[in-house]
Design a protein around this motif. Sequence first.
Motif, PDB file in Angstrom:
ATOM      1  N   ALA A  12       1.039  -1.232   0.132  1.00 28.67           N
ATOM      2  CA  ALA A  12       0.210   0.095   0.173  1.00 28.67           C
ATOM      3  C   ALA A  12       0.907   1.191   0.013  1.00 28.67           C
ATOM      4  O   ALA A  12       2.085   1.131   0.305  1.00 28.67           O
ATOM      5  CB  ALA A  12      -1.036   0.141   1.246  1.00 28.67           C
ATOM      6  N   PRO A  13       0.247   2.495  -0.232  1.00 26.31           N
ATOM      7  CA  PRO A  13       1.059   3.688  -0.314  1.00 26.31           C
ATOM      8  C   PRO A  13       1.670   3.926   1.054  1.00 26.31           C
ATOM      9  O   PRO A  13       1.194   3.513   2.077  1.00 26.31           O
ATOM     10  CB  PRO A  13       0.128   4.711  -0.496  1.00 26.31           C
ATOM     11  N   SER A  14       2.846   4.479   1.238  1.00 21.52           N
ATOM     12  CA  SER A  14       3.646   4.800   2.617  1.00 21.52           C
ATOM     13  C   SER A  14       3.027   5.428   3.572  1.00 21.52           C
ATOM     14  O   SER A  14       2.815   5.047   4.752  1.00 21.52           O
ATOM     15  CB  SER A  14       5.055   5.372   2.202  1.00 21.52           C
ATOM     16  N   ASP A  15       2.155   6.476   3.048  1.00 23.30           N
ATOM     17  CA  ASP A  15       1.216   7.134   4.186  1.00 23.30           C
ATOM     18  C   ASP A  15       0.326   6.235   4.946  1.00 23.30           C
ATOM     19  O   ASP A  15      -0.085   6.446   5.936  1.00 23.30           O
ATOM     20  CB  ASP A  15       0.757   8.493   3.674  1.00 23.30           C
ATOM     21  N   GLU A  16      -0.265   5.271   3.977  1.00 31.14           N
ATOM     22  CA  GLU A  16      -1.385   4.470   4.548  1.00 31.14           C
ATOM     23  C   GLU A  16      -0.783   3.511   5.507  1.00 31.14           C
ATOM     24  O   GLU A  16      -1.056   3.063   6.594  1.00 31.14           O
ATOM     25  CB  GLU A  16      -2.130   3.566   3.337  1.00 31.14           C
ATOM     26  N   VAL A  17       0.503   2.991   5.124  1.00 33.03           N
ATOM     27  CA  VAL A  17       1.159   1.876   5.854  1.00 33.03           C
ATOM     28  C   VAL A  17       1.828   2.641   7.205  1.00 33.03           C
ATOM     29  O   VAL A  17       1.761   2.109   8.265  1.00 33.03           O
ATOM     30  CB  VAL A  17       2.446   1.509   4.960  1.00 33.03           C
ATOM     31  N   GLU A  37       4.902   6.208  16.713  1.00 33.38           N
ATOM     32  CA  GLU A  37       5.361   7.537  15.862  1.00 33.38           C
ATOM     33  C   GLU A  37       6.066   6.926  14.476  1.00 33.38           C
ATOM     34  O   GLU A  37       6.864   6.221  14.663  1.00 33.38           O
ATOM     35  CB  GLU A  37       6.006   8.485  16.804  1.00 33.38           C
ATOM     36  N   THR A  38       5.390   7.285  13.291  1.00 32.68           N
ATOM     37  CA  THR A  38       6.105   6.951  12.080  1.00 32.68           C
ATOM     38  C   THR A  38       6.027   8.083  11.246  1.00 32.68           C
ATOM     39  O   THR A  38       5.393   9.015  11.409  1.00 32.68           O
ATOM     40  CB  THR A  38       5.264   5.872  11.574  1.00 32.68           C
ATOM     41  N   GLU A  39       6.876   8.199  10.045  1.00 26.93           N
ATOM     42  CA  GLU A  39       6.660   9.105   9.189  1.00 26.93           C
ATOM     43  C   GLU A  39       6.982   8.337   7.555  1.00 26.93           C
ATOM     44  O   GLU A  39       7.695   7.645   7.415  1.00 26.93           O
ATOM     45  CB  GLU A  39       7.946  10.282   9.089  1.00 26.93           C
ATOM     46  N   ALA A  40       5.792   8.755   6.645  1.00 24.76           N
ATOM     47  CA  ALA A  40       6.029   8.185   5.516  1.00 24.76           C
ATOM     48  C   ALA A  40       6.755   9.147   4.312  1.00 24.76           C
ATOM     49  O   ALA A  40       6.958  10.237   4.516  1.00 24.76           O
ATOM     50  CB  ALA A  40       4.491   8.242   4.872  1.00 24.76           C
ATOM     51  N   TYR A  41       7.578   8.313   3.409  1.00 27.33           N
ATOM     52  CA  TYR A  41       8.397   8.749   2.547  1.00 27.33           C
ATOM     53  C   TYR A  41       8.014   8.108   1.135  1.00 27.33           C
ATOM     54  O   TYR A  41       7.939   6.820   1.231  1.00 27.33           O
ATOM     55  CB  TYR A  41       9.775   8.843   2.929  1.00 27.33           C
ATOM     56  N   ASP A  42       8.063   8.589   0.155  1.00 29.03           N
ATOM     57  CA  ASP A  42       7.826   8.047  -1.136  1.00 29.03           C
ATOM     58  C   ASP A  42       8.688   8.569  -2.386  1.00 29.03           C
ATOM     59  O   ASP A  42       9.384   9.654  -2.183  1.00 29.03           O
ATOM     60  CB  ASP A  42       6.460   8.594  -1.542  1.00 29.03           C
ATOM     61  N   ARG A  43       8.434   7.924  -3.324  1.00 27.04           N
ATOM     62  CA  ARG A  43       9.419   8.288  -4.540  1.00 27.04           C
ATOM     63  C   ARG A  43       9.330   9.655  -4.987  1.00 27.04           C
ATOM     64  O   ARG A  43      10.368  10.210  -5.174  1.00 27.04           O
ATOM     65  CB  ARG A  43       9.176   7.070  -5.699  1.00 27.04           C
ATOM     66  N   GLU A  44       8.257  10.088  -5.349  1.00 24.46           N
ATOM     67  CA  GLU A  44       8.068  11.530  -5.924  1.00 24.46           C
ATOM     68  C   GLU A  44       7.928  12.299  -4.437  1.00 24.46           C
ATOM     69  O   GLU A  44       6.785  13.152  -4.230  1.00 24.46           O
ATOM     70  CB  GLU A  44       6.583  11.491  -6.644  1.00 24.46           C
ATOM     71  N   PRO A 161       3.004  17.656  10.262  1.00 21.04           N
ATOM     72  CA  PRO A 161       4.146  17.874   9.302  1.00 21.04           C
ATOM     73  C   PRO A 161       5.466  16.809   9.838  1.00 21.04           C
ATOM     74  O   PRO A 161       5.640  16.948  11.117  1.00 21.04           O
ATOM     75  CB  PRO A 161       4.426  19.065   9.560  1.00 21.04           C
ATOM     76  N   ARG A 162       6.220  16.291   8.939  1.00 17.39           N
ATOM     77  CA  ARG A 162       7.332  15.706   9.254  1.00 17.39           C
ATOM     78  C   ARG A 162       8.406  16.375   9.852  1.00 17.39           C
ATOM     79  O   ARG A 162       8.324  17.569   9.784  1.00 17.39           O
ATOM     80  CB  ARG A 162       8.032  14.882   7.983  1.00 17.39           C
ATOM     81  N   ILE A 163       9.322  15.733  10.697  1.00 22.42           N
ATOM     82  CA  ILE A 163      10.219  16.563  11.418  1.00 22.42           C
ATOM     83  C   ILE A 163      11.872  16.315  10.915  1.00 22.42           C
ATOM     84  O   ILE A 163      12.188  15.299  10.479  1.00 22.42           O
ATOM     85  CB  ILE A 163      10.298  15.644  13.008  1.00 22.42           C
ATOM     86  N   GLY A 164      12.566  17.456  10.978  1.00 25.76           N
ATOM     87  CA  GLY A 164      13.763  17.334  10.695  1.00 25.76           C
ATOM     88  C   GLY A 164      14.377  17.560   9.240  1.00 25.76           C
ATOM     89  O   GLY A 164      15.534  17.223   8.666  1.00 25.76           O
ATOM     90  N   ILE A 165      13.288  17.788   8.356  1.00 23.26           N
ATOM     91  CA  ILE A 165      13.480  17.736   7.065  1.00 23.26           C
ATOM     92  C   ILE A 165      13.375  19.310   6.490  1.00 23.26           C
ATOM     93  O   ILE A 165      13.242  20.008   7.300  1.00 23.26           O
ATOM     94  CB  ILE A 165      12.217  16.701   6.214  1.00 23.26           C
ATOM     95  N   THR A 166      13.942  19.490   5.174  1.00 20.84           N
ATOM     96  CA  THR A 166      14.018  20.880   4.679  1.00 20.84           C
ATOM     97  C   THR A 166      13.419  21.254   3.451  1.00 20.84           C
ATOM     98  O   THR A 166      13.118  22.195   2.922  1.00 20.84           O
ATOM     99  CB  THR A 166      15.479  21.339   4.517  1.00 20.84           C
ATOM    100  N   ALA A 168       9.294  19.821   1.200  1.00 20.17           N
ATOM    101  CA  ALA A 168       7.991  19.346   1.482  1.00 20.17           C
ATOM    102  C   ALA A 168       7.700  19.526   2.927  1.00 20.17           C
ATOM    103  O   ALA A 168       6.896  18.515   3.569  1.00 20.17           O
ATOM    104  CB  ALA A 168       7.773  17.965   0.880  1.00 20.17           C
ATOM    105  N   MET A 169       7.852  20.595   3.833  1.00 17.31           N
ATOM    106  CA  MET A 169       7.626  20.680   5.271  1.00 17.31           C
ATOM    107  C   MET A 169       6.078  20.731   5.586  1.00 17.31           C
ATOM    108  O   MET A 169       5.875  20.711   6.587  1.00 17.31           O
ATOM    109  CB  MET A 169       8.452  21.713   5.737  1.00 17.31           C
ATOM    110  N   ASP A 170       5.335  20.916   4.354  1.00 12.76           N
ATOM    111  CA  ASP A 170       4.023  21.258   4.604  1.00 12.76           C
ATOM    112  C   ASP A 170       3.121  19.831   4.494  1.00 12.76           C
ATOM    113  O   ASP A 170       2.041  19.654   4.648  1.00 12.76           O
ATOM    114  CB  ASP A 170       3.233  22.038   3.468  1.00 12.76           C
ATOM    115  N   VAL A 171       3.709  18.922   4.164  1.00  7.31           N
ATOM    116  CA  VAL A 171       3.214  17.390   3.872  1.00  7.31           C
ATOM    117  C   VAL A 171       3.007  16.953   5.304  1.00  7.31           C
ATOM    118  O   VAL A 171       3.772  16.572   5.971  1.00  7.31           O
ATOM    119  CB  VAL A 171       3.870  16.657   2.984  1.00  7.31           C
ATOM    120  N   PRO A 172       1.707  16.590   5.753  1.00 12.55           N
ATOM    121  CA  PRO A 172       1.300  15.942   7.042  1.00 12.55           C
ATOM    122  C   PRO A 172       1.485  14.543   6.863  1.00 12.55           C
ATOM    123  O   PRO A 172       0.570  13.573   7.228  1.00 12.55           O
ATOM    124  CB  PRO A 172      -0.253  16.499   7.095  1.00 12.55           C
TER     125      PRO A 172
END
Length: 193
Positions: A12-17, A37-44, A161-166, A168-172
């Motif tokens: 399934a898509p990473s945000d769903e997993v 606690e988790t964070e999703a990351y994808d190819r695009e 929003p995800r932590i420690g990234i610079t 796509a900081m608006d992606v929840p």
Amino acid sequence: MSTLLAGIDFEAPSDEVARLLIGVTVLVDGVGGRIVETEAYDREDPASHAFSGPTARNASMFGPPAHTYVYRSYGIHWCLNFVCREAGHGAGVLIRAIEPLVGLDVMRARRGLEAATLLGSGPGRLCQALAITREHNAMSLAAPPFELVAREGDVDIVAGPRIGITKAMDVPWRFGLRGSPHLSKPFKVTKPA
DNA sequence: CATAGGATTCCCT
DNA sequence: GGGAATCCTATGA
């Protein structure tokens, strides 16, 4: 096609997993706890290691789902991801925090006396507590030393929003167990995700 | 409590 | 050569 483990389809898509993994118990050599606690990351995804295509470091992210992707962070820490989507896609879920449940003494010893209370609240901390290193990269989650235990009942999940990234900081795409004292950082949102 | 700075390895430009 | 999906300690309010 699907790759089922602990009741989760890792294709399934990473945000769903990432959402489904909240409440699942992860053990490494019989030591571990419940994922809070988790964070999703994808190819695009500009914030993802997979964004620029396969490299030596992120190769396992492009491997089969329900396997690990372990990388060195800031030259010091290890971070643990679960690969999802179909093989070759390049997506994963960063495990950011666990609630320590099994093998507390072992985890305390691995973490050291100074910080013995923060056993799993942070991606680097939980890897130290579970003794995750490069040797655990690209391993199947369906076989020892890994063991996943499906969650029981419903969980109350919050997103932010995800932590420690610079980028796509608006992606929840950060998910957490509401109100858990074991989160690496609190969520600002208090409404259901 | 909040902020700041250093540690240290590996990959990519 | 720069920056990174972080953590710890020290310092000042």
